[in-house]
Design a protein around this motif. Sequence first.
Motif, mmCIF file in Angstrom:
data_model
loop_
_atom_site.group_PDB
_atom_site.id
_atom_site.type_symbol
_atom_site.label_atom_id
_atom_site.label_comp_id
_atom_site.label_asym_id
_atom_site.label_seq_id
_atom_site.Cartn_x
_atom_site.Cartn_y
_atom_site.Cartn_z
ATOM 1 N N ALA A 30 0.800 -1.234 0.000
ATOM 2 C CA ALA A 30 0.000 0.000 0.000
ATOM 3 C C ALA A 30 0.832 1.284 0.000
ATOM 4 C CB ALA A 30 -0.936 -0.001 1.212
ATOM 5 N N GLU A 31 1.941 1.288 0.719
ATOM 6 C CA GLU A 31 2.671 2.542 0.940
ATOM 7 C C GLU A 31 4.062 2.589 0.324
ATOM 8 O OE1 GLU A 31 1.019 4.967 2.238
ATOM 9 O OE2 GLU A 31 -0.661 3.760 2.975
ATOM 10 N N PHE A 32 4.601 1.435 -0.110
ATOM 11 C CA PHE A 32 6.001 1.375 -0.526
ATOM 12 C C PHE A 32 6.154 0.896 -1.972
ATOM 13 C CE2 PHE A 32 10.536 0.202 0.519
ATOM 14 C CZ PHE A 32 10.892 1.372 1.144
ATOM 15 N N SER A 33 5.022 0.836 -2.688
ATOM 16 C CA SER A 33 5.004 0.449 -4.102
ATOM 17 C C SER A 33 5.630 -0.920 -4.364
ATOM 18 C CB SER A 33 5.711 1.500 -4.963
ATOM 19 O OG SER A 33 5.064 2.734 -4.873
ATOM 20 N N VAL A 34 5.281 -1.893 -3.538
ATOM 21 C CA VAL A 34 5.767 -3.262 -3.719
ATOM 22 C C VAL A 34 4.654 -4.077 -4.370
ATOM 23 C CG1 VAL A 34 6.494 -5.354 -2.490
ATOM 24 C CG2 VAL A 34 7.374 -3.120 -1.781
ATOM 25 N N ALA A 84 5.224 7.667 5.157
ATOM 26 C CA ALA A 84 3.916 7.002 5.225
ATOM 27 C C ALA A 84 4.072 5.538 5.608
ATOM 28 C CB ALA A 84 3.189 7.128 3.893
ATOM 29 N N PHE A 85 5.058 4.880 5.051
ATOM 30 C CA PHE A 85 5.309 3.477 5.385
ATOM 31 C C PHE A 85 5.572 3.310 6.879
ATOM 32 C CE2 PHE A 85 8.655 0.217 6.023
ATOM 33 C CZ PHE A 85 7.862 -0.912 5.842
ATOM 34 N N TYR A 86 6.462 4.104 7.445
ATOM 35 C CA TYR A 86 6.771 4.016 8.879
ATOM 36 C C TYR A 86 5.514 4.236 9.724
ATOM 37 C CZ TYR A 86 11.643 4.979 7.336
ATOM 38 O OH TYR A 86 12.864 4.968 6.721
ATOM 39 N N ARG A 87 4.772 5.289 9.387
ATOM 40 C CA ARG A 87 3.605 5.659 10.178
ATOM 41 C C ARG A 87 2.510 4.599 10.110
ATOM 42 N NH1 ARG A 87 -0.833 7.564 8.446
ATOM 43 N NH2 ARG A 87 0.026 8.281 6.472
ATOM 44 N N VAL A 88 2.167 4.167 8.898
ATOM 45 C CA VAL A 88 1.074 3.199 8.744
ATOM 46 C C VAL A 88 1.455 1.849 9.358
ATOM 47 C CG1 VAL A 88 -0.341 1.945 7.051
ATOM 48 C CG2 VAL A 88 0.122 4.392 6.742
ATOM 49 N N LEU A 89 2.698 1.418 9.181
ATOM 50 C CA LEU A 89 3.127 0.154 9.786
ATOM 51 C C LEU A 89 2.971 0.214 11.307
ATOM 52 C CD1 LEU A 89 4.382 -2.669 9.484
ATOM 53 C CD2 LEU A 89 6.636 -1.552 9.674
ATOM 54 N N SER A 90 3.453 1.274 11.902
ATOM 55 C CA SER A 90 3.360 1.433 13.351
ATOM 56 C C SER A 90 1.899 1.466 13.821
ATOM 57 C CB SER A 90 4.083 2.708 13.773
ATOM 58 O OG SER A 90 4.034 2.874 15.165
ATOM 59 N N GLU A 91 1.062 2.214 13.102
ATOM 60 C CA GLU A 91 -0.358 2.307 13.470
ATOM 61 C C GLU A 91 -1.050 0.952 13.387
ATOM 62 O OE1 GLU A 91 -1.873 5.210 10.732
ATOM 63 O OE2 GLU A 91 -1.125 6.912 11.923
ATOM 64 N N ASP A 100 3.197 -1.312 21.123
ATOM 65 C CA ASP A 100 3.510 0.090 21.394
ATOM 66 C C ASP A 100 4.372 0.645 20.254
ATOM 67 O OD1 ASP A 100 4.887 2.467 22.411
ATOM 68 O OD2 ASP A 100 4.155 1.858 24.378
ATOM 69 N N PRO A 101 4.052 1.813 19.730
ATOM 70 C CA PRO A 101 4.869 2.397 18.653
ATOM 71 C C PRO A 101 6.344 2.557 19.021
ATOM 72 C CG PRO A 101 2.783 3.544 18.797
ATOM 73 C CD PRO A 101 2.845 2.610 19.992
ATOM 74 N N ASP A 102 6.648 2.686 20.313
ATOM 75 C CA ASP A 102 8.051 2.762 20.736
ATOM 76 C C ASP A 102 8.777 1.433 20.553
ATOM 77 O OD1 ASP A 102 8.498 5.458 21.514
ATOM 78 O OD2 ASP A 102 7.286 5.119 23.307
ATOM 79 N N ASP A 103 8.034 0.355 20.330
ATOM 80 C CA ASP A 103 8.624 -0.965 20.128
ATOM 81 C C ASP A 103 8.829 -1.313 18.658
ATOM 82 O OD1 ASP A 103 9.115 -1.948 22.724
ATOM 83 O OD2 ASP A 103 6.998 -2.410 23.000
ATOM 84 N N VAL A 104 8.587 -0.363 17.764
ATOM 85 C CA VAL A 104 8.713 -0.617 16.325
ATOM 86 C C VAL A 104 9.871 0.212 15.764
ATOM 87 C CG1 VAL A 104 7.582 -0.510 14.071
ATOM 88 C CG2 VAL A 104 6.244 -1.083 16.120
ATOM 89 N N MET A 105 10.877 -0.481 15.227
ATOM 90 C CA MET A 105 12.016 0.182 14.595
ATOM 91 C C MET A 105 12.165 -0.364 13.183
ATOM 92 S SD MET A 105 15.894 0.449 15.998
ATOM 93 C CE MET A 105 17.222 1.056 14.984
ATOM 94 N N VAL A 106 12.424 0.524 12.235
ATOM 95 C CA VAL A 106 12.580 0.145 10.828
ATOM 96 C C VAL A 106 13.882 0.741 10.311
ATOM 97 C CG1 VAL A 106 11.591 0.270 8.510
ATOM 98 C CG2 VAL A 106 10.068 0.161 10.502
ATOM 99 N N VAL A 107 14.660 -0.080 9.618
ATOM 100 C CA VAL A 107 15.879 0.381 8.951
ATOM 101 C C VAL A 107 15.776 -0.047 7.495
ATOM 102 C CG1 VAL A 107 18.389 0.212 8.839
ATOM 103 C CG2 VAL A 107 17.236 0.091 11.062
ATOM 104 N N ILE A 108 15.959 0.912 6.584
ATOM 105 C CA ILE A 108 15.909 0.632 5.153
ATOM 106 C C ILE A 108 17.294 0.848 4.555
ATOM 107 C CG2 ILE A 108 14.926 1.302 2.919
ATOM 108 C CD1 ILE A 108 12.454 2.311 4.475
ATOM 109 N N GLN A 109 17.773 -0.150 3.829
ATOM 110 C CA GLN A 109 19.034 -0.046 3.105
ATOM 111 C C GLN A 109 18.717 -0.070 1.611
ATOM 112 O OE1 GLN A 109 20.636 -3.548 5.164
ATOM 113 N NE2 GLN A 109 22.422 -2.273 5.569
ATOM 114 N N GLN A 110 19.367 0.796 0.873
ATOM 115 C CA GLN A 110 19.133 0.940 -0.561
ATOM 116 C C GLN A 110 20.233 0.241 -1.346
ATOM 117 O OE1 GLN A 110 16.493 2.632 -1.987
ATOM 118 N NE2 GLN A 110 17.274 1.704 -3.840
ATOM 119 N N THR A 111 19.857 -0.512 -2.377
ATOM 120 C CA THR A 111 20.822 -1.138 -3.267
ATOM 121 C C THR A 111 20.448 -0.829 -4.714
ATOM 122 O OG1 THR A 111 19.567 -3.194 -3.431
ATOM 123 C CG2 THR A 111 21.208 -3.065 -1.665
#
Length: 130
Positions: A30-34, A84-91, A100-111
């Motif tokens: 929905a948010e990351f065009s996958v 949007a991806f970070y926000r919607v995933l957490s919600e 809890d939103p404080d328990d959600v961490m996302v790291v994106i690496q680009q290749t």
Amino acid sequence: MPVTRIMVREGWCDADLQTLSETLHEVLVAEFSVPPTDRFQIIETLPATRFIYDRHYLSGGRSDRYVLFSLVAGKSRTTAQKRAFYRVLSERLQQRLNLDPDDVMVVIQQTSAEEWSFSRGEMFDLSMIK
């Protein structure tokens, strides 16, 4: 074409891990065009002694339910898409798993495309997508 590692501490039930997986994929589409059929995930459950993290670094406080999503993405996304991806995933994780939103961490690496081989020992080329 992201590949995602989902890391959690031991103790999560299979149904909740499935919800993590399903929710992540839904939000990526929905948010990351996958594309809907583009799904590559690794779920790791680790003992507390092997999943070490700062409970307060840039967070209101992480619990034992802390989840780390590490994505390797093959094409760039806009800042708006990432936000949007970070926000919607957490919600959605808060709604579905009471995470809890404080328990959600996302790291994106680009290749780049040339850093991927999906099969047959062939370097990925955009012309491969039909």
